[in-house]
Motif scaffolding. Structure first.
Motif, short mmCIF file in Angstrom:
data_model
loop_
_atom_site.label_atom_id
_atom_site.label_comp_id
_atom_site.label_asym_id
_atom_site.label_seq_id
_atom_site.Cartn_x
_atom_site.Cartn_y
_atom_site.Cartn_z
N SER A 121 -1.01 3.68 -8.94
CA SER A 121 -1.46 3.75 -7.55
C SER A 121 -2.68 2.86 -7.32
CB SER A 121 -1.76 5.19 -7.14
OG SER A 121 -2.87 5.69 -7.84
N ILE A 131 -2.88 -0.17 -4.65
CA ILE A 131 -3.86 -0.06 -3.57
C ILE A 131 -4.85 -1.22 -3.62
CG2 ILE A 131 -5.78 1.34 -2.71
CD1 ILE A 131 -4.05 3.82 -3.47
N PHE A 190 0.81 -1.21 0.00
CA PHE A 190 0.00 0.00 0.00
C PHE A 190 0.85 1.27 0.00
CE2 PHE A 190 -2.07 3.38 2.48
CZ PHE A 190 -3.20 3.60 1.70
N SER A 210 -3.17 -4.29 -2.35
CA SER A 210 -3.04 -4.27 -0.89
C SER A 210 -4.37 -4.55 -0.21
CB SER A 210 -2.45 -2.94 -0.41
OG SER A 210 -3.35 -1.89 -0.59
N GLY A 237 1.75 2.82 -3.29
CA GLY A 237 0.49 3.21 -3.92
C GLY A 237 -0.04 4.51 -3.33
N PHE A 238 0.09 4.66 -2.03
CA PHE A 238 -0.32 5.88 -1.34
C PHE A 238 0.49 7.08 -1.82
CE2 PHE A 238 0.11 8.65 2.50
CZ PHE A 238 -1.19 9.13 2.52
#
Length: 156
Positions: free
Chosen positions: A110, A114, A88, A117, A91-92
């Motif tokens: 992203s 995400i 994550f 995750s 991606g964040f």
């Protein structure tokens, strides 16, 4: 901000946190997780880095710092459930960069991280046995797509 000023700022923060850890007799593990969070915040607020690219390391450092802090407080056995945060984290950061640059490639990357995750968090929390099979299917499909694209590019 000049490099010397940045180095001084980081060194000052480092010494302050180290002093707090020593005075409160906290474990050094707390020091590193808090240091990662503060470093991430320095990227977030533009003290370190410029432009939208600074948000990628900011997001990664913040998420990893928070995960390590949670593990320090509640025990590293929680890593059985929190490990998908490592998927994550980038991606964040990429999503934050997307909010600034509005690049579809950043958004796509992203979202992929995400969503993966979220799948992994679901599998970790509910001990879902189908997660291994789903991940295997995703890898096979991804491998076939990359293989076919590389064949097409050679033919052209």
């Amino acid at each position: 901000m000049a490099n010397a000023k940045r180095v001084g700022l980081l060194f000052g923060i480092f010494l302050t946190i180290l002093g707090i850890v020593l005075l409160t007799r906290l474990s050094a593990n707390y020091f590193w997780s808090i240091f990662l969070i503060l470093l991430g915040l320095l990227f977030e607020f533009g003290v370190l880095g410029r432009g939208a690219g600074r948000f990628v390391p900011a997001g990664i450092l913040l998420v990893i710092g928070v995960v390590l802090l949670v593990c320090n407080i509640f025990g590293y056995d929680k890593m059985n459930y929190l490990w998908p945060a490592f998927v994550f984290a980038p991606g964040f950061g990429l999503f934050q960069a997307y909010l600034v640059k509005k690049s579809k490639r950043l958004l796509t990357a992203s979202i992929v991280l995400i969503v993966l995750s979220v799948i992994f968090f679901t599998a970790a929390f509910f001990h879902v046995s189908w997660a291994r099979m789903l991940f295997g299917i995703v890898l096979v499909v991804l491998g076939v797509v990359i293989f076919i694209k590389s064949l097409r590019s050679r033919a052209e």
